[in-house]
Structures are given as structure tokens and as C-alpha cells.
Design a protein around this motif. Structure first.
Motif, short mmCIF file in Angstrom:
data_model
loop_
_atom_site.label_atom_id
_atom_site.label_comp_id
_atom_site.label_asym_id
_atom_site.label_seq_id
_atom_site.Cartn_x
_atom_site.Cartn_y
_atom_site.Cartn_z
N ASP A 303 0.87 -1.18 0.00
CA ASP A 303 0.00 0.00 0.00
C ASP A 303 0.90 1.23 0.00
OD1 ASP A 303 -2.12 1.71 0.16
OD2 ASP A 303 -2.68 1.21 2.22
N HIS A 376 -2.49 2.31 9.31
CA HIS A 376 -3.23 1.07 9.55
C HIS A 376 -2.24 -0.07 9.44
CE1 HIS A 376 -3.26 0.38 5.15
NE2 HIS A 376 -3.61 1.63 5.02
N HIS A 383 -5.98 -3.23 4.82
CA HIS A 383 -6.22 -2.72 6.18
C HIS A 383 -6.24 -3.95 7.06
CE1 HIS A 383 -8.36 0.99 4.26
NE2 HIS A 383 -7.06 1.07 4.19
N THR A 399 1.31 1.24 7.79
CA THR A 399 1.51 2.33 6.84
C THR A 399 1.65 3.62 7.63
OG1 THR A 399 -0.84 2.89 6.65
CG2 THR A 399 0.00 1.18 5.17
N GLU A 401 0.85 7.52 6.49
CA GLU A 401 0.31 8.18 5.31
C GLU A 401 -0.47 9.45 5.61
OE1 GLU A 401 -3.05 6.12 3.52
OE2 GLU A 401 -2.79 4.43 4.89
N GLU A 416 2.49 7.93 1.28
CA GLU A 416 2.27 6.74 2.11
C GLU A 416 3.41 5.75 1.93
OE1 GLU A 416 -1.07 4.27 0.91
OE2 GLU A 416 -1.22 3.46 2.95
MN LIG Z 1 -3.18 2.93 3.16
#
Ligand SMILES: [Mn+2]
Length: 454
Positions: A303, A376, A383, A399, A401, A416
């Protein structure tokens, strides 16, 4: 889809002489199988957490989109089932019987179905292959699962009587999602002493083991490569969906089997819509484009978000706002270490934004434009599961972000990165994607020079 009869005959003949293996979990996938020792260690850890009791898990339900054309690639295994077995096996049960922290395991798999396999390929059936892949010695036919579990729950010396039954509260036995309540489907209905298995699995999945980190690093490496490719290609006149296609081309050709989530490529006004994923706009000079993407590799998702100027250079205002977001992110990353919480990291990032906004956002701080959470957990789900209040510990991946979104100006900026908590602090796993304004501009300029464009 139907013109393959000849190929099937050849396949069946080869199979007869042992040339074609039945579906073997992830063994044919780019990521390869999960090592048996890892799977056994995860099951042992779950038994230890439960102490005494019976845990029952099911594999995912095959997806059924508007009718009856099942395709093999539609099936994605339930994360917890995959985590504990390494298998992709519709209709399966895993039963874990824990006594004083030690577990015995039984795996139930549906009998193979040659007629169905003509359509969606060989499946794993009950037998030695499943035992060898999962490390679970006791493998039985799934049509026994319901009666076996009923007997196990009711027997006088069952650990279920002492410790209870653990199932995932949001799941029902395979084939029971139409609301049926009799037979196997009613097995756990109204059973006293049933508790939710999910928090136990979430606590385990929060700390990644060596095989999980290998998959995550690869997913993230593929994603940062896609970010570089997208930066190199972006320019005025290009459609958002073209950039998205280029990103997912990189994912797929590097062995990612899916996107971890729908790719977000939002330019201009769309950069301020947090989860815009329609990719319908044509990008213009002067726009920023927020590219929030994640390859899924061997069931683990990256992510990573980068924001770039479509024309290759930030305007002074875009750059100033970008520097503010970057500073907030760096302050939070510097603070990552065991014992710290996500709540504390969030306070650090927000305080940085408050103290360094200057007059960028009028009289007040730019913090009011930071309209989402900072972090998260990351893993099998983008997530990922786990209590967000858990203090950081080595092996956790999260993460970081921060973002600023000003719809009135069509300016959205999000940066992120994916961060592994280590004994000493943090390792930024996504560091290969250009991140500072100068790095981003250099990457775009180098590509433009090479292609003679922009
Ligand atoms: Mn994210």
C-alpha cells in the motif's frame, strides 16, 4: 472457454502417468507455497493462545457473480484459513483441538469432482498431497466434518466442554450462507460457550513471520517499481485509466496475482477524493495526481502512495504543501519503535503539521485538511486485522500516510510508506519509490529526457 477438449484429453493422459499435479496450494504460484514448518508454528501458536477448547475454521465461499460461470481465478482463499493451512481449497474445514496449549489438527477436504474439474481445473482432495502441503497428518473427507464436529463437541471429555468453541463470528460452515439452519448449518447455532476466534488470529497475524515478510517485501518491491513506471509515463493529456493500466501491467508481469485494492489514480479535483478509483479523467498540466496502489503477492498486499505533478514540476504552492505533508510523515517515521502506539504517531504527525503550516492554509493550521487516519496495519488485508491500539513490536508492519486535501484548489497530496517495526526502530520497506519533491521531479525529468516527451 469451451474449445479445450483436446487439451484436456492430453492433460488427463499426462495426469495418468503422473505428469500433471493436482492443484497444489500456492506451489504453482509466483510466490510459492508457505513452508510447512511456518504453518505448523502458526497453528501451534493458536493452540497455545486458546489453551483448551475447539477451534473450527472454514475456507472461503467461491464467488458467484450473477450466475454460473465459475472461473478458477475468482477464488481467493479466506485469509485465516490460508494463514493456518497454506491451502486454497473451497469447501474445506480446519478443526483444531487444543488441550492445555497443545493442539491436534484435522483437515477436511471435499472429495474431488472430475466434472467440475473440467471447468476450473484440478482441486486438492483428501489424501497424502494435502497432508504433505499443510503438514496436517489427519486429512478426512469433508462430508464427515459436520458429524465429526458434532461428536467432538458433545463427547464427555471434549476440550470444548472445558474451554469452549471458537469460530469466526462472521462465518458459517461451507454452503450455509443462504440462511439454512438445519444439519451442519445449525451446528453452532445457540451453542453455549461459543466465542469469536477472530481476535486470536488477528493478534497472531499482527506480528509477521519470515515467510510473511518475504511476501510483503516482494509485494512492496513490485509496487514501488510500478510507482516509478507511472512517474516516468505520466503527462498532460494522458487518461487516468492509462496510468492505472500501466501500473497493473507492472504488477501482473512481476507475479502479483491481484491488486490488493482497487488502484487509486486521482488527478486534479479527483486528488482530493480519498478513495476515488474510477480513473475516468484526462490529466492536465498543472494537476497533481495521487497514485495510491498496492500489488498483492502470494496473499500479501502492499500500500504505497505517491503524489506527482502531471507536468513534471511542482508549482511553488504545491511544493510547499507537499513539504509539509512530507515533514509530518518523516516526524512519524522517526518516532516508530517498539512500545509506541499508532495514536502517539498520529499526534506527532498532526503536531508537526500544526506547528509548520505557517500561512499556507490561511489563518489556521493545514491540519484541518488532514481528514483521515495516519496509519493502519498491513498484511494479508490492506487494512490488516489487529487491534489498532496495540503498542508496536518488532515484526509488525504499518503504513504511515499523512495527507492534505483542499477541494477548493483541486489540491490533494498523500504520501504513504510501508514500515516494518524493528528492535531498534523502523525499516521503510517502500523506500525505493522517489519521495521528496526533488526526487519525484528528477525521476519524471529523466524519463521525459529518455522518451523525448513532456
Ligand atoms: Mn493505506
Amino acid at each position: 472457454m469451451n474449445g479445450t477438449r483436446g487439451a484436456w484429453l492430453v492433460a488427463l493422459l499426462l495426469w495418468g502417468v503422473g505428469g500433471v499435479e493436482p492443484v497444489a496450494a500456492q506451489s504453482g504460484s509466483p510466490a510459492g507455497p508457505v513452508p510447512r514448518e511456518r504453518l505448523a508454528a502458526r497453528r501451534a501458536a493458536l493452540a497455545e493462545r486458546i489453551g483448551t477448547g475447539v477451534a473450527v475454521l472454514w475456507s472461503a465461499e467461491p464467488r458467484d457473480i450473477e450466475g454460473d460461470y465459475p472461473q478458477d481465478s475468482d477464488y481467493r482463499e479466506d485469509n485465516d484459513f490460508f494463514y493456518l493451512t497454506g491451502l486454497e481449497a473451497p469447501g474445506a474445514w480446519l478443526v483444531l483441538v487444543a488441550r492445555d496449549g497443545r493442539g491436534e489438527e484435522i483437515l477436511y477436504l471435499p472429495a474431488r469432482n472430475p466434472a467440475a474439474e473440467r471447468w476450473t481445473g484440478p482441486q486438492l482432495g483428501p489424501g497424502p498431497e494435502a497432508a504433505s502441503l499443510s503438514g496436517i497428518r489427519d486429512v478426512r473427507a469433508a462430508d464427515r466434518a459436520g458429524s465429526d464436529v458434532a461428536a467432538l463437541l458433545s463427547s464427555g471429555d471434549s476440550p470444548a466442554r472445558r474451554g469452549g468453541v471458537f469460530i469466526k463470528a462472521n462465518r458459517r460452515p461451507p454452503g450455509c450462507n443462504g440462511g439454512e439452519s438445519d444439519g451442519v448449518c445449525g451446528l453452532f447455532a445457540g451453542l453455549a460457550g461459543t466465542s469469536d476466534l477472530r481476535p486470536h488470529l488477528a493478534a497472531l497475524r499482527l506480528v509477521k513471520d519470515e515467510d510473511e515478510l518475504r511476501r510483503l517485501r516482494r509485494a512492496i518491491g513490485i509496487t514501488t517499481e510500478a510507482q516509478r513506471a507511472a512517474m516516468a509515463a505520466a503527462g498532460p493529456g494522458m487518461w487516468e485509466y492509462e496510468l492505472e493500466a500501466l501500473i497493473e501491467y507492472t504488477f501482473r508481469r512481476r507475479g502479483a496475482e491481484r491488486v490488493g485494492f482497487p488502484s487509486i489514480v486521482g488527478s486534479g479535483p479527483n486528488s482530493t477524493v480519498l478513495h476515488y478509483d474510477k480513473s475516468r479523467r484526462r490529466m492536465e498540466a498543472g494537476d497533481l495526481v495521487v497514485v495510491d496502489i498496492g500489488a498483492e503477492y502470494g496473499y500479501y498486499s502492499a500500500d504505497v502512495t505517491r503524489t506527482y505533478p502531471v507536468s513534471g514540476r511542482f508549482t511553488p504552492r504545491q511544493r510547499a504543501l507537499y513539504e509539509l505533508v512530507l515533514g509530518a510523515q518523516e516526524a512519524a517515521i522517526r518516532a516508530v519503535r517498539p512500545g509506541v502506539t499508532i495514536r502517539e504517531l498520529t499526534q506527532i504527525a498532526r503536531a508537526y503539521m500544526r506547528e509548520n503550516s505557517g500561512d499556507l492554509c490561511g489563518g489556521a493550521s493545514c491540519e484541518r485538511y488532514f481528514v483521515h487516519g495516519l496509519s493502519h496495519w498491513l498484511g494479508m488485508d490492506v487494512h490488516d486485522v489487529g487491534d489498532i491500539g496495540t503498542p508496536l513490536a518488532p515484526g509488525m508492519v504499518l503504513t504511515i500516510e499523512p495527507g492534505i486535501y483542499i477541494p477548493e484548489e483541486s489540491i490533494g497530496i498523500r504520501i504513504e510508506d510501508d514500515v516494518l517495526v524493528t528492535a531498534e526502530g523502523a525499516e521503510v520497506l517502500s523506500a525505493d519509490a522517489p519521495r521528496t519533491p526533488d526526487e519525484v521531479e528528477r525521476a519524471m525529468a529523466a524519463a521525459a529526457a529518455a522518451a523525448g516527451t513532456r
